[in-house]
Design a protein around this motif. Structure first.
Motif, PDB file in Angstrom:
ATOM      1  N   PRO A 157       0.892  -1.100   0.084  1.00 51.93           N
ATOM      2  CA  PRO A 157      -0.053   0.010  -0.059  1.00 51.93           C
ATOM      3  C   PRO A 157       1.338   1.452   0.123  1.00 51.93           C
ATOM      4  CG  PRO A 157       0.317  -0.862   2.171  1.00 51.93           C
ATOM      5  CD  PRO A 157       1.128  -2.496   1.188  1.00 51.93           C
ATOM      6  N   SER A 158       0.235   1.983  -0.827  1.00 56.72           N
ATOM      7  CA  SER A 158       1.041   3.289  -0.460  1.00 56.72           C
ATOM      8  C   SER A 158       1.131   4.141   0.476  1.00 56.72           C
ATOM      9  CB  SER A 158       0.576   4.423  -1.713  1.00 56.72           C
ATOM     10  OG  SER A 158       0.564   5.903  -1.462  1.00 56.72           O
ATOM     11  N   ALA A 159       2.275   5.186   0.968  1.00 53.73           N
ATOM     12  CA  ALA A 159       2.399   5.694   1.806  1.00 53.73           C
ATOM     13  C   ALA A 159       2.730   6.803   1.967  1.00 53.73           C
ATOM     14  CB  ALA A 159       3.454   5.374   3.200  1.00 53.73           C
ATOM     15  N   VAL A 168      -9.757  12.450  -8.995  1.00 58.80           N
ATOM     16  CA  VAL A 168      -8.560  12.574  -9.356  1.00 58.80           C
ATOM     17  C   VAL A 168      -7.492  11.364  -9.111  1.00 58.80           C
ATOM     18  CG1 VAL A 168      -5.894  13.506  -7.758  1.00 58.80           C
ATOM     19  CG2 VAL A 168      -9.098  14.824  -8.366  1.00 58.80           C
ATOM     20  N   PRO A 169      -6.820  10.631  -9.806  1.00 59.88           N
ATOM     21  CA  PRO A 169      -6.101  10.005  -9.592  1.00 59.88           C
ATOM     22  C   PRO A 169      -4.575   9.999  -8.289  1.00 59.88           C
ATOM     23  CG  PRO A 169      -5.969  10.041 -12.316  1.00 59.88           C
ATOM     24  CD  PRO A 169      -6.324  11.323 -11.218  1.00 59.88           C
ATOM     25  N   ARG A 170      -4.649   8.398  -7.186  1.00 61.07           N
ATOM     26  CA  ARG A 170      -3.980   8.939  -6.617  1.00 61.07           C
ATOM     27  C   ARG A 170      -3.433   7.237  -6.537  1.00 61.07           C
ATOM     28  NH1 ARG A 170      -6.315   7.053  -1.770  1.00 61.07           N
ATOM     29  NH2 ARG A 170      -8.096   5.616  -2.165  1.00 61.07           N
ATOM     30  N   LEU A 171      -2.022   7.633  -5.673  1.00 58.49           N
ATOM     31  CA  LEU A 171      -0.992   6.154  -5.497  1.00 58.49           C
ATOM     32  C   LEU A 171      -1.628   4.891  -4.462  1.00 58.49           C
ATOM     33  CD1 LEU A 171       1.218   4.731  -6.780  1.00 58.49           C
ATOM     34  CD2 LEU A 171       2.736   5.763  -5.343  1.00 58.49           C
ATOM     35  N   VAL A 172      -2.212   3.565  -4.842  1.00 57.22           N
ATOM     36  CA  VAL A 172      -2.334   2.896  -3.619  1.00 57.22           C
ATOM     37  C   VAL A 172      -1.663   2.134  -3.845  1.00 57.22           C
ATOM     38  CG1 VAL A 172      -4.919   3.931  -4.589  1.00 57.22           C
ATOM     39  CG2 VAL A 172      -4.322   2.105  -5.383  1.00 57.22           C
ATOM     40  N   LEU A 208       3.583   0.015 -10.096  1.00 60.34           N
ATOM     41  CA  LEU A 208       2.480   0.851  -8.967  1.00 60.34           C
ATOM     42  C   LEU A 208       1.375   0.882  -9.917  1.00 60.34           C
ATOM     43  CD1 LEU A 208       4.705   4.543  -9.797  1.00 60.34           C
ATOM     44  CD2 LEU A 208       4.934   2.862  -7.963  1.00 60.34           C
ATOM     45  N   HIS A 209       0.323   1.470  -8.922  1.00 62.77           N
ATOM     46  CA  HIS A 209      -0.875   1.023  -9.238  1.00 62.77           C
ATOM     47  C   HIS A 209      -2.154   2.543  -8.838  1.00 62.77           C
ATOM     48  CE1 HIS A 209      -4.882  -1.244 -10.164  1.00 62.77           C
ATOM     49  NE2 HIS A 209      -5.317  -0.481  -9.016  1.00 62.77           N
ATOM     50  N   PHE A 210      -2.701   2.688  -9.782  1.00 63.02           N
ATOM     51  CA  PHE A 210      -3.376   4.142  -9.148  1.00 63.02           C
ATOM     52  C   PHE A 210      -5.314   3.958  -9.339  1.00 63.02           C
ATOM     53  CE2 PHE A 210       0.330   5.035 -11.107  1.00 63.02           C
ATOM     54  CZ  PHE A 210       0.786   6.388 -11.274  1.00 63.02           C
ATOM     55  N   GLU A 211      -5.727   4.433  -8.610  1.00 61.49           N
ATOM     56  CA  GLU A 211      -7.139   4.441  -8.489  1.00 61.49           C
ATOM     57  C   GLU A 211      -7.515   5.750  -8.561  1.00 61.49           C
ATOM     58  OE1 GLU A 211      -8.210   2.501  -5.185  1.00 61.49           O
ATOM     59  OE2 GLU A 211      -7.726   0.212  -6.179  1.00 61.49           O
ATOM     60  N   PRO A 212      -8.844   6.198  -9.498  1.00 64.33           N
ATOM     61  CA  PRO A 212      -8.918   5.386 -10.493  1.00 64.33           C
ATOM     62  C   PRO A 212      -8.208   5.813 -11.953  1.00 64.33           C
ATOM     63  CG  PRO A 212      -9.419   7.933 -10.477  1.00 64.33           C
ATOM     64  CD  PRO A 212      -9.399   7.584  -9.356  1.00 64.33           C
ATOM     65  N   PRO A 252       1.031  11.413 -11.135  1.00 67.69           N
ATOM     66  CA  PRO A 252       0.093  11.168 -12.397  1.00 67.69           C
ATOM     67  C   PRO A 252      -0.993  12.192 -13.029  1.00 67.69           C
ATOM     68  CG  PRO A 252      -0.652  11.043 -10.249  1.00 67.69           C
ATOM     69  CD  PRO A 252       0.678  11.039  -9.781  1.00 67.69           C
ATOM     70  N   SER A 253      -1.373  11.716 -13.932  1.00 69.07           N
ATOM     71  CA  SER A 253      -2.361  12.934 -15.188  1.00 69.07           C
ATOM     72  C   SER A 253      -3.644  13.462 -14.112  1.00 69.07           C
ATOM     73  CB  SER A 253      -2.197  13.062 -16.716  1.00 69.07           C
ATOM     74  OG  SER A 253      -3.063  11.589 -16.480  1.00 69.07           O
ATOM     75  N   GLY A 254      -3.900  14.227 -14.356  1.00 71.35           N
ATOM     76  CA  GLY A 254      -5.383  15.334 -13.473  1.00 71.35           C
ATOM     77  C   GLY A 254      -5.136  15.054 -11.928  1.00 71.35           C
ATOM     78  N   ALA A 255      -3.886  15.009 -11.556  1.00 72.89           N
ATOM     79  CA  ALA A 255      -3.822  15.946 -10.244  1.00 72.89           C
ATOM     80  C   ALA A 255      -2.915  16.748  -9.916  1.00 72.89           C
ATOM     81  CB  ALA A 255      -3.385  14.543  -9.357  1.00 72.89           C
ATOM     82  N   GLU A 256      -2.980  17.315 -11.145  1.00 69.20           N
ATOM     83  CA  GLU A 256      -2.126  18.275 -10.978  1.00 69.20           C
ATOM     84  C   GLU A 256      -2.679  19.680 -10.053  1.00 69.20           C
ATOM     85  OE1 GLU A 256      -2.692  17.562 -13.946  1.00 69.20           O
ATOM     86  OE2 GLU A 256      -1.601  16.199 -14.849  1.00 69.20           O
ATOM     87  N   HIS A 257      -3.604  20.122 -10.263  1.00 72.31           N
ATOM     88  CA  HIS A 257      -4.390  21.223  -9.279  1.00 72.31           C
ATOM     89  C   HIS A 257      -4.327  20.301  -8.003  1.00 72.31           C
ATOM     90  CE1 HIS A 257      -4.774  23.505 -12.759  1.00 72.31           C
ATOM     91  NE2 HIS A 257      -6.249  22.261 -13.449  1.00 72.31           N
ATOM     92  N   GLN A 258      -3.403  19.278  -7.191  1.00 72.42           N
ATOM     93  CA  GLN A 258      -3.979  18.988  -6.007  1.00 72.42           C
ATOM     94  C   GLN A 258      -1.742  19.101  -5.262  1.00 72.42           C
ATOM     95  OE1 GLN A 258      -6.880  18.225  -4.753  1.00 72.42           O
ATOM     96  NE2 GLN A 258      -8.474  18.135  -6.836  1.00 72.42           N
ATOM     97  N   PRO A 259      -2.570  19.169  -3.870  1.00 72.01           N
ATOM     98  CA  PRO A 259      -1.021  19.293  -3.397  1.00 72.01           C
ATOM     99  C   PRO A 259      -0.552  18.112  -3.976  1.00 72.01           C
ATOM    100  CG  PRO A 259      -3.116  18.928  -1.581  1.00 72.01           C
ATOM    101  CD  PRO A 259      -3.688  18.198  -3.301  1.00 72.01           C
ATOM    102  N   ALA A 260       0.655  18.472  -3.964  1.00 73.20           N
ATOM    103  CA  ALA A 260       1.821  17.678  -4.661  1.00 73.20           C
ATOM    104  C   ALA A 260       2.828  16.137  -3.316  1.00 73.20           C
ATOM    105  CB  ALA A 260       3.363  18.844  -4.963  1.00 73.20           C
ATOM    106  N   PRO A 261       2.288  15.396  -4.045  1.00 69.36           N
ATOM    107  CA  PRO A 261       2.896  13.820  -3.654  1.00 69.36           C
ATOM    108  C   PRO A 261       4.026  14.279  -3.288  1.00 69.36           C
ATOM    109  CG  PRO A 261       2.137  13.478  -5.651  1.00 69.36           C
ATOM    110  CD  PRO A 261       2.522  14.929  -5.818  1.00 69.36           C
ATOM    111  N   PRO A 262       4.310  13.703  -1.734  1.00 72.47           N
ATOM    112  CA  PRO A 262       5.978  13.807  -1.754  1.00 72.47           C
ATOM    113  C   PRO A 262       7.084  13.149  -1.977  1.00 72.47           C
ATOM    114  CG  PRO A 262       4.557  11.981  -0.377  1.00 72.47           C
ATOM    115  CD  PRO A 262       3.941  12.875  -1.049  1.00 72.47           C
TER     116      PRO A 262
END
Length: 722
Positions: A157-159, A168-172, A208-212, A252-262
């Motif tokens: 699982p992603s940390a 919005v795609p996110r790493l899971v 890596l696996h993303f949802e969605p 991931p594309s589609g998450a540009e306007h969200q907080p940047a991943p660590p």
């Protein structure tokens, strides 16, 4: 005409065979290309298809070459009875045929001209071609339209702990596979975290696996480069080589306007060079023992991943003395014993086989490499010296001073004077008298300079160093002699300061007479560095140099050579001197004025104020400003404006001053992502403290010691500065 047409009768059969084979086997490369497209990508499918059709064409052409002359003869004999099994006569050379065979060949040619040649092409493999294409089409359709396999990869699982936003795609899920270089011998491993440490040059593969599912995704590195992820079923993967330590984030594309991943960190562990330890001998300089025939050496080499099985031992033999030192080098290949990471090299050197004799030095040095590929790291061991000293003469004792064993390095030029004189004698017939005398005089000047230089070691006067007292009966010197005295003064290497015209000595003063006309060399320890025996030998060399110089300056080099050779012989004896005595020189402190002690008289004493260092402004303004802005306070979490961009620019310009630049980049990114994070601000502030300039030390003001002390300090302040 018939003879020219016969070889071309097999050409249609060859073309028919080539086309038939191509049609029959073409589905095979198409099937391979479809498989490459399914399991790899379009480029791989294109390469496989082109290579497959090329190989198929070569195969079909080789099969078509079976339709040659022998095949044509057999076909004509089988399909035409009027050939009377004599078709081979049509291809035979005329010179080898008898009259009856020529008559038969003429009849066959006439029959071929009168009757039409049958079709010799093989039939089409229609049924086989159809079956091949049907089977190939079914196989290609299966590969293309078969449903994509479901991912069976077990991912951790992603940390990243990013907020869940609809759409919005996110790493899971994540997995990092690390394959170290083959030379390390380390096994491949899977890491559940995206932060890892691996040997430099390791092959990394992310899964890596993303949802969605995003449209595209990549890895963004801190240096601006990006690695695009490739979708494989429900997972995304990418491979990269770890050449240096980097920071990166999953984007991931589609998450540009969200907080940047660590940011995640990958540390590349550099391969350390081999370590060489000398086991035998214990010291770098060894002396030959009586009866020694071999020289045993032993080296121990260790490395973090592995030491090369072979090493080279470079052996240098230094022979001779003085100017006649020669060097001979050779290399021995050694094979080590032990484990892969720890090997020992123990050669035995045969001194007689190496030509080692009295007065020689034998130098050994091991060169070994590790097994890093493709560029091994090579190191050298310390040089080991085996010395066979010459016979030592009697040593002087009872002299004051410290003794240091050393070979004098000053006596080197007398042989060159002999060489120049002998060369001048060989050219005497080609030179006129004036030119010959001038060159002889020049060699004499060199002899004189050398004599003066050697004379310094005996405390002798240099010519021109001091003048005799003025008398009215002094001899008058001509201009040439005056010029010679000037040259001698130039060559005097005793470093006597020239007399100043402004400070001209007073006439009749004892001290001034000694300064002007004297030349002090009567100090026992300053006059010599050599023992008495060596000084006596050097004095004999100087006497021979005097005679050699005399004849050279008079233009008689042949008469000067015997004295020059004798001087060289004495110098060779001086070279065997084994001791140089250094004078015991203590500190020379200025005398103390007893009359001013305990009086408080400070007249003539300069103030001893230390200069203040210039204030360093501007170079560390950005770190200092951010450090002050990050100070812990109740309102620190509300601070939004931080000069982080200026700090990043400073970091790029001063990476050499920072021990861990990646830690700074990560800390700056953490504060930028969450300015209210107290722990992140504290971490960045702690890193900034290490690069801030240290403030100058402050001197504590001492007590004034009451009224008496204040009066004393006030009196010092009222003094006029010099």
């Amino acid at each position: 005409m018939i003879a020219n047409k016969l070889p071309r009768l097999s050409q249609p059969a060859r073309m028919r065979s080539l086309a038939d084979d191509l049609l029959l086997w073409s589905p095979l490369p198409l099937l391979l290309a479809a498989a490459a497209w399914r399991w790899q990508n379009t480029l791989a499918a294109l390469l496989v298809g082109v290579a497959g059709f090329f190989l198929l064409t070569v195969f079909a052409w080789q099969r078509a070459r079976r339709f040659d002359r022998q095949w044509l003869i057999r076909q004509l004999d089988a399909q035409r009875a009027d050939m009377e099994d004599s078709t081979d006569l049509l291809f035979a050379e005329d010179a080898r045929l008898n009259p009856l065979q020529r008559l038969q060949r003429a009849r066959l040619q006439q029959r071929l001209a009168e009757h039409r040649t049958p079709d010799l092409r093989p039939a089409w493999s229609s049924s086989r071609i159809a079956a091949s294409w049907i089977a190939g089409a079914l196989a290609v359709a299966t590969l293309v339209f078969w449903p994509a396999r479901q991912s069976t990869t077990v991912l951790a699982p992603s940390a990243e702990n990013l907020p869940v936003v609809a759409g919005v795609p996110r790493l899971v899920g994540q997995r990092l596979r690390i394959t170290p270089p083959a030379y390390t011998g380390l096994p491949a491993r899977d890491e559940a975290s995206l932060d890892a440490k691996a040997p430099q040059g390791s092959h990394l593969r992310w899964t890596l696996h993303f949802e969605p599912q995003p449209i595209a995704a990549d890895l963004a590195f801190h240096d601006g480069t990006r690695a695009a992820l490739t979708r494989d079923g429900e997972d995304w993967s990418v491979a990269r080589s770890l050449d240096k330590s980097v920071l990166y984030r999953v984007s991931p594309s589609g998450a540009e306007h969200q907080p940047a991943p660590p940011l995640h960190r990958l540390d590349a562990i550099s391969d350390a060079p081999p370590q060489v330890k000398v086991l035998v001998p214990e010291r770098s300089l060894s002396l030959v023992t009586p009866g020694q025939r071999n020289w045993a050496l032993s080296f121990e080499v260790s490395d973090d991943y592995g030491v090369a099985a072979n090493a080279q031992l470079r052996i240098t033999l230094a022979q001779g003395e003085g100017e006649n030192i020669t060097f001979r080098e050779r290399t021995l290949d050694l094979r080590g014993t032990g484990t892969g990471k720890l090997k020992r090299f123990s050669p035995q050197l045969d001194l007689a086989a190496l030509g080692f004799s009295t007065g020689d030095d034998l130098i050994a040095q091991l060169t070994v490499a590790d097994n890093r590929a493709p560029r091994p790291q090579t190191v050298r061991s310390p040089s080991l010296i085996l010395r066979w000293p010459s016979d030592l003469g009697a040593e002087s004792t009872g002299l004051e001073g410290m003794v240091k064993k050393v070979m004098p390095a000053y006596f080197r030029s007398q042989r060159q004077i002999i060489i120049d004189a002998e060369a001048l004698l060989k050219e005497q017939r080609k030179l006129d008298t004036e030119r010959f005398a001038a060159r002889s005089d020049a060699i004499g000047v060199d002899q004189r300079i050398l004599r003066l230089r050697y004379g310094q070691f005996l405390g002798e006067e240099a010519e021109g160093g001091a003048r005799p007292p003025p008398t009215n009966d002094a001899e008058t010197h001509d201009d040439d002699h005056a010029q010679t005295q000037a040259e001698a003064a130039t060559q005097d290497e005793h470093d006597h300061a020239p007399a100043s015209e402004e400070a001209k000595p007073a006439f009749g003063a004892d001290a001034d007479v000694l300064v002007e006309f004297g030349h002090t060399h009567d100090h026992a320890e300053a006059a010599t560095l050599l023992d008495p025996e060596t000084r006596a030998t050097l004095k004999q060399a100087l006497d021979q140099m005097w005679q050699s110089e005399l004849h050279l300056r008079q233009g008689h080099p042949r008469q000067a050579l015997p004295y020059a050779y004798k001087a060289l012989g004495f110098i060779k004896q001086v070279q065997q001197a084994t001791r140089i005595f250094l004078a015991r020189v203590g500190p020379e402190l200025p005398p103390i004025d007893e009359a001013r002690r305990m009086t408080g008289d400070r007249a003539g004493l300069a103030r001893r104020e230390l200069p203040l260092a210039a204030k360093n402004t501007g170079i560390d303004a950005a770190p200092a400003e951010v450090w002050r802005a990050l100070a812990d306070s109740p309102h620190a979490a509300k601070t939004t404006e931080l000069p982080l961009d200026a700090l990043e620019r400073w970091l790029r310009a001063n990476e050499a001053r920072v021990s861990d630049p990646l830690a700074f980049v990560s800390a700056i990114d953490a504060v930028r992502r969450d300015p209210s994070c107290i722990e992140c601000r504290r971490d960045l502030r702690g890193l900034l403290w290490t690069v801030l300039p240290r403030p100058p030390a402050n001197v504590l003001r001492r007590s004034d010691e009451g009224a008496d002390g204040r009066r004393y300090l006030e009196a010092l302040g009222q003094e006029t500065r010099p």
